[in-house]
Design an enzyme around this catalytic site. Structure first.
Site, PDB file in Angstrom:
ATOM      1  N   ILE A  13       0.838  -1.211   0.000  1.00 11.19           N
ATOM      2  CA  ILE A  13       0.000   0.000   0.000  1.00 11.19           C
ATOM      3  C   ILE A  13       0.867   1.252   0.000  1.00 11.19           C
ATOM      4  N   LEU A  35      13.151  -2.491   3.865  1.00 10.41           N
ATOM      5  CA  LEU A  35      13.202  -3.472   2.768  1.00 10.41           C
ATOM      6  C   LEU A  35      13.200  -4.893   3.327  1.00 10.41           C
ATOM      7  N   PHE A  78       3.181   3.903   7.230  1.00  9.50           N
ATOM      8  CA  PHE A  78       2.675   2.608   6.771  1.00  9.50           C
ATOM      9  C   PHE A  78       3.503   1.450   7.306  1.00  9.50           C
ATOM     10  N   THR A 121      -5.606  -0.498  10.816  1.00 10.16           N
ATOM     11  CA  THR A 121      -6.459  -1.525  10.217  1.00 10.16           C
ATOM     12  C   THR A 121      -7.776  -1.663  10.971  1.00 10.16           C
ATOM     13  N   ASP A 122      -8.800  -2.144  10.279  1.00 13.99           N
ATOM     14  CA  ASP A 122     -10.079  -2.409  10.950  1.00 13.99           C
ATOM     15  C   ASP A 122      -9.984  -3.615  11.884  1.00 13.99           C
ATOM     16  N   GLU A 123      -8.889  -4.388  11.786  1.00 18.69           N
ATOM     17  CA  GLU A 123      -8.765  -5.585  12.635  1.00 18.69           C
ATOM     18  C   GLU A 123      -8.628  -5.239  14.105  1.00 18.69           C
ATOM     19  N   TYR A 148      -0.797  -9.784  15.342  1.00 20.42           N
ATOM     20  CA  TYR A 148      -0.740  -8.648  14.404  1.00 20.42           C
ATOM     21  C   TYR A 148      -1.728  -7.560  14.800  1.00 20.42           C
ATOM     22  N   LYS A 152      -1.166  -3.675  16.170  1.00 20.96           N
ATOM     23  CA  LYS A 152      -1.696  -2.466  15.513  1.00 20.96           C
ATOM     24  C   LYS A 152      -2.592  -1.698  16.489  1.00 20.96           C
ATOM     25  N   ILE A 189      -5.778 -12.935  -1.907  1.00 19.49           N
ATOM     26  CA  ILE A 189      -6.114 -12.820  -3.339  1.00 19.49           C
ATOM     27  C   ILE A 189      -4.909 -13.148  -4.229  1.00 19.49           C
ATOM     28  N   ARG A 191      -2.315 -14.903  -3.507  1.00 18.26           N
ATOM     29  CA  ARG A 191      -1.938 -16.320  -3.339  1.00 18.26           C
ATOM     30  C   ARG A 191      -2.793 -17.185  -4.255  1.00 18.26           C
ATOM     31  N   ARG A 212     -14.632 -10.451   4.305  1.00 17.49           N
ATOM     32  CA  ARG A 212     -13.716  -9.319   4.330  1.00 17.49           C
ATOM     33  C   ARG A 212     -14.353  -8.199   3.493  1.00 17.49           C
ATOM     34  N   ARG A 271      -7.357 -20.809  10.220  1.00 19.03           N
ATOM     35  CA  ARG A 271      -6.407 -19.954  10.941  1.00 19.03           C
ATOM     36  C   ARG A 271      -6.812 -19.931  12.419  1.00 19.03           C
TER      37      ARG A 271
HETATM   38  P1  NAD Z   1       3.385  -4.807   3.446  1.00 13.82           P
HETATM   39  O1  NAD Z   1       3.778  -5.919   4.340  1.00 13.82           O
HETATM   40  O2  NAD Z   1       3.120  -5.070   2.013  1.00 13.82           O
HETATM   41  O3  NAD Z   1       4.502  -3.662   3.492  1.00 13.82           O
HETATM   42  C1  NAD Z   1       5.094  -3.247   4.690  1.00 13.82           C
HETATM   43  C2  NAD Z   1       6.312  -2.385   4.372  1.00 13.82           C
HETATM   44  O4  NAD Z   1       6.886  -1.947   5.617  1.00 13.82           O
HETATM   45  C3  NAD Z   1       7.413  -3.124   3.610  1.00 13.82           C
HETATM   46  O5  NAD Z   1       7.927  -2.313   2.579  1.00 13.82           O
HETATM   47  C4  NAD Z   1       8.462  -3.398   4.682  1.00 13.82           C
HETATM   48  O6  NAD Z   1       9.793  -3.463   4.169  1.00 13.82           O
HETATM   49  C5  NAD Z   1       8.277  -2.189   5.583  1.00 13.82           C
HETATM   50  N1  NAD Z   1       8.761  -2.463   6.937  1.00 13.82           N
HETATM   51  C6  NAD Z   1       8.480  -3.550   7.710  1.00 13.82           C
HETATM   52  N2  NAD Z   1       9.145  -3.475   8.866  1.00 13.82           N
HETATM   53  C7  NAD Z   1       9.841  -2.313   8.837  1.00 13.82           C
HETATM   54  C8  NAD Z   1      10.714  -1.669   9.753  1.00 13.82           C
HETATM   55  N3  NAD Z   1      11.008  -2.213  10.945  1.00 13.82           N
HETATM   56  N4  NAD Z   1      11.246  -0.470   9.415  1.00 13.82           N
HETATM   57  C9  NAD Z   1      10.953   0.088   8.204  1.00 13.82           C
HETATM   58  N5  NAD Z   1      10.169  -0.484   7.291  1.00 13.82           N
HETATM   59  C10 NAD Z   1       9.611  -1.673   7.611  1.00 13.82           C
HETATM   60  O7  NAD Z   1       2.129  -4.122   4.153  1.00 13.82           O
HETATM   61  P2  NAD Z   1       0.837  -3.419   3.512  1.00 13.82           P
HETATM   62  O8  NAD Z   1      -0.181  -4.445   3.248  1.00 13.82           O
HETATM   63  O9  NAD Z   1       1.296  -2.496   2.433  1.00 13.82           O
HETATM   64  O10 NAD Z   1       0.348  -2.577   4.785  1.00 13.82           O
HETATM   65  C11 NAD Z   1       0.852  -1.245   4.995  1.00 13.82           C
HETATM   66  C12 NAD Z   1       0.182  -0.664   6.227  1.00 13.82           C
HETATM   67  O11 NAD Z   1      -1.233  -0.625   6.028  1.00 13.82           O
HETATM   68  C13 NAD Z   1       0.404  -1.469   7.506  1.00 13.82           C
HETATM   69  O12 NAD Z   1       0.570  -0.562   8.570  1.00 13.82           O
HETATM   70  C14 NAD Z   1      -0.877  -2.270   7.670  1.00 13.82           C
HETATM   71  O13 NAD Z   1      -1.132  -2.538   9.024  1.00 13.82           O
HETATM   72  C15 NAD Z   1      -1.887  -1.297   7.104  1.00 13.82           C
HETATM   73  N6  NAD Z   1      -3.108  -1.916   6.542  1.00 13.82           N
HETATM   74  C16 NAD Z   1      -3.023  -2.891   5.595  1.00 13.82           C
HETATM   75  C17 NAD Z   1      -4.179  -3.424   5.048  1.00 13.82           C
HETATM   76  C18 NAD Z   1      -4.126  -4.499   3.982  1.00 13.82           C
HETATM   77  O14 NAD Z   1      -5.179  -4.984   3.566  1.00 13.82           O
HETATM   78  N7  NAD Z   1      -2.963  -4.895   3.489  1.00 13.82           N
HETATM   79  C19 NAD Z   1      -5.427  -2.959   5.467  1.00 13.82           C
HETATM   80  C20 NAD Z   1      -5.485  -1.957   6.457  1.00 13.82           C
HETATM   81  C21 NAD Z   1      -4.303  -1.431   6.967  1.00 13.82           C
HETATM   82  O1  TDX Z   2      -4.625 -18.996   1.649  1.00 21.01           O
HETATM   83  C1  TDX Z   2      -5.452 -18.344   2.291  1.00 21.01           C
HETATM   84  N1  TDX Z   2      -6.724 -18.846   2.414  1.00 21.01           N
HETATM   85  C2  TDX Z   2      -7.693 -18.183   3.100  1.00 21.01           C
HETATM   86  O2  TDX Z   2      -8.835 -18.666   3.191  1.00 21.01           O
HETATM   87  C3  TDX Z   2      -5.135 -17.078   2.898  1.00 21.01           C
HETATM   88  C4  TDX Z   2      -3.737 -16.502   2.775  1.00 21.01           C
HETATM   89  C5  TDX Z   2      -6.132 -16.412   3.567  1.00 21.01           C
HETATM   90  N2  TDX Z   2      -7.376 -16.939   3.681  1.00 21.01           N
HETATM   91  C6  TDX Z   2      -8.444 -16.179   4.344  1.00 21.01           C
HETATM   92  C7  TDX Z   2      -8.104 -15.584   5.694  1.00 21.01           C
HETATM   93  C8  TDX Z   2      -8.946 -14.340   5.714  1.00 21.01           C
HETATM   94  O3  TDX Z   2     -10.286 -14.651   6.100  1.00 21.01           O
HETATM   95  O4  TDX Z   2      -8.682 -15.045   3.501  1.00 21.01           O
HETATM   96  C9  TDX Z   2      -8.971 -13.872   4.272  1.00 21.01           C
HETATM   97  C10 TDX Z   2      -7.959 -12.784   3.948  1.00 21.01           C
HETATM   98  O5  TDX Z   2      -6.700 -13.215   4.455  1.00 21.01           O
HETATM   99  P1  TDX Z   2      -5.385 -12.284   4.395  1.00 21.01           P
HETATM  100  O6  TDX Z   2      -5.114 -11.893   2.986  1.00 21.01           O
HETATM  101  O7  TDX Z   2      -4.316 -12.951   5.164  1.00 21.01           O
HETATM  102  O8  TDX Z   2      -5.906 -10.937   5.113  1.00 21.01           O
HETATM  103  P2  TDX Z   2      -6.452 -10.624   6.593  1.00 21.01           P
HETATM  104  O9  TDX Z   2      -5.961 -11.604   7.590  1.00 21.01           O
HETATM  105  O10 TDX Z   2      -7.919 -10.376   6.481  1.00 21.01           O
HETATM  106  O11 TDX Z   2      -5.659  -9.221   6.872  1.00 21.01           O
HETATM  107  C11 TDX Z   2      -5.510  -8.244   5.809  1.00 21.01           C
HETATM  108  O12 TDX Z   2      -6.433  -7.202   5.972  1.00 21.01           O
HETATM  109  C12 TDX Z   2      -6.266  -6.360   7.089  1.00 21.01           C
HETATM  110  C13 TDX Z   2      -4.089  -7.686   5.800  1.00 21.01           C
HETATM  111  O13 TDX Z   2      -3.153  -8.741   5.636  1.00 21.01           O
HETATM  112  C14 TDX Z   2      -3.811  -6.894   7.057  1.00 21.01           C
HETATM  113  O14 TDX Z   2      -2.528  -6.290   6.982  1.00 21.01           O
HETATM  114  C15 TDX Z   2      -4.857  -5.827   7.193  1.00 21.01           C
HETATM  115  O15 TDX Z   2      -4.683  -5.150   8.419  1.00 21.01           O
END
Ligand code: NAD
Ligand code: TDX
Length: 332
Positions: A13, A35, A78, A121-123, A148, A152, A189, A191, A212, A271
């Site tokens: 993101i 990184l 982030f 996050t909404d989690e 996790y 957060k 998604i 995966r 979700r 999970r």
């Molecule tokens: P991501 O895992 O794809 O990216 C995380 C980034 O942070 C990476 O570039 C990593 O190198 C960097 N990072 C990790 N540890 C670090 C450290 N100690 N110092 C500096 N950099 C570091 O994560 P994402 O999915 O892009 O999520 C970004 C943010 O958004 C997170 O705070 C996450 O909680 C939040 N968020 C994600 C989702 C989602 O669906 N992915 C939803 C809501 C909120």
């Molecule tokens: O192989 C899988 N099969 C499966 O059923 C995986 C990887 C996940 N799942 C399920 C678990 C969850 O119900 O799919 C849903 C989504 O899983 P994830 O992609 O791991 O996301 P989730 O755990 O919902 O968390 C994501 O959204 C909130 C992000 O990874 C978080 O960073 C964010 O805060």
């Protein structure tokens, strides 16, 4: 505001946000990123070098954080360990990055009097029953389930304490599940898309009825930018795009769009502590800041994402075997 510091800007993101900022503002961006395995330099390739710089550093390391914060006008945070399943295997990097990292950043913005936006996050709200008519609002009580989401939640509490006790000008956003390009293939998604591309049947946890609330990463970026520019310091904004779907429906859409039978998936171990449902009421963000999502059609957004993974195999291929091996070790 001329310069912003984006922590975690080489992740899924964060990199989307950096592209969004370069396209829609005149801001100069410094990315601070450790990184980790989740980062990708490629996601930042092609950006103008006179507007975007990368500092490779740990957000929990006070010296580089202080130096970067000192020369910026505002910070968007982030950087995090982001995958629930990894947090069940080993919570320690989640505690260090998500809690100590946020603390380190808060101390730096306090010292230098800088504006902070904290991305969460909404989690943090835990989960809803499938038949609950409620959605999460800014008033919902915190009730995180996994290491996790607890880390957060703790980081959100730290931000609020620094606002109240030290007058730090910070906002918080809590967003639902993002999808789009450059998402690590450990996540649901990508995966499943890369599994189907490899002839592996999608793996669904438990009964697959977990819901979700999907939002395109670019809509999350526009929300974060709106809050950074026009949000009220001290406030929290929930970010979501009315995208509730259960996991089975998502997997069936992926399979159908990729020319496979809709039932060609396998059930695997659930999970631990698996949250049942997330759902966001984004009314405050819409009413107060006039924000609206651009991606309304999930099926089209998914089709674009499938195409993107088809066309970027060189990016994800080197990580596929190791990612699947760690899932296999968990029986998933
Ligand atoms: P991501 O895992 O794809 O990216 C995380 C980034 O942070 C990476 O570039 C990593 O190198 C960097 N990072 C990790 N540890 C670090 C450290 N100690 N110092 C500096 N950099 C570091 O994560 P994402 O999915 O892009 O999520 C970004 C943010 O958004 C997170 O705070 C996450 O909680 C939040 N968020 C994600 C989702 C989602 O669906 N992915 C939803 C809501 C909120
Ligand atoms: O192989 C899988 N099969 C499966 O059923 C995986 C990887 C996940 N799942 C399920 C678990 C969850 O119900 O799919 C849903 C989504 O899983 P994830 O992609 O791991 O996301 P989730 O755990 O919902 O968390 C994501 O959204 C909130 C992000 O990874 C978080 O960073 C964010 O805060």
């Amino acid at each position: 505001m001329h310069r912003i510091l984006v922590t975690g800007g080489a992740g899924f993101i964060g990199s989307n946000f950096v592209h969004h900022v370069v396209a829609h503002t005149d801001l100069h961006v410094t990315v601070l990123d450790k990184l980790t395995y989740a980062a990708s330099r490629e996601a930042l390739a092609g950006l103008p070098q006179d507007r975007v710089e990368l500092v490779v550093a740990d957000v929990a390391d006070a010296a580089p954080v202080d130096e970067c914060v000192a020369r910026t006008d505002a910070v968007v945070h982030f950087a995090a360990e982001s995958h629930n399943d990894n947090s069940l295997d080993d919570p320690s990097p989640f505690i260090r990055t998500n809690l100590i990292g946020t603390f380190t950043l808060l101390e730096a913005v306090r010292r230098h009097g800088k504006r902070l936006h904290h991305v969460s996050t909404d989690e943090v709200y835990g989960d809803l029953a499938l038949d609950d008519p409620q959605r999460f609002t800014e008033e919902t009580a915190y009730h995180p389930s996994s290491p996790y989401s607890a880390s957060k939640a703790g980081s959100d509490h730290l931000v609020r304490a620094w606002v109240r006790s030290f007058g730090v000008a910070a906002t918080i956003s809590n967003c639902s599940n993002n999808y789009g390009p450059w998402q690590h293939i450990e996540k649901f998604i990508p995966r499943q898309i890369t599994n189907v591309l490899d002839g592996i049947r999608p793996r669904v946890y438990g009964d697959g009825l977990n819901v979700r609330d999907w939002i395109h990463a670019d809509d999350h970026s526009s929300a974060v930018l709106a809050i950074l520019e026009r949000g009220r310091p001290g406030e929290t904004y929930l970010v979501g795009a009315d995208g509730e779907r259960n996991n089975l429906d998502v997997v069936r859409s992926i399979l159908t769009q990729m020319g496979q039978p809709a039932d060609a998936w396998d059930r695997v171990a659930d999970r631990a502590g698996h949250d049942r449902r997330y759902a966001i009421a984004p009314d405050k963000l819409r009413a107060e800041l006039g924000w609206a999502p651009r991606f309304h059609d999930f099926e089209q957004g998914l089709a674009d994402t499938i195409d993107w993974y088809r066309n970027h195999e060189a990016w994800w291929r080197p990580h596929k075997d190791a990612t699947e091996a760690s899932y296999a070790a968990r029986g998933q």
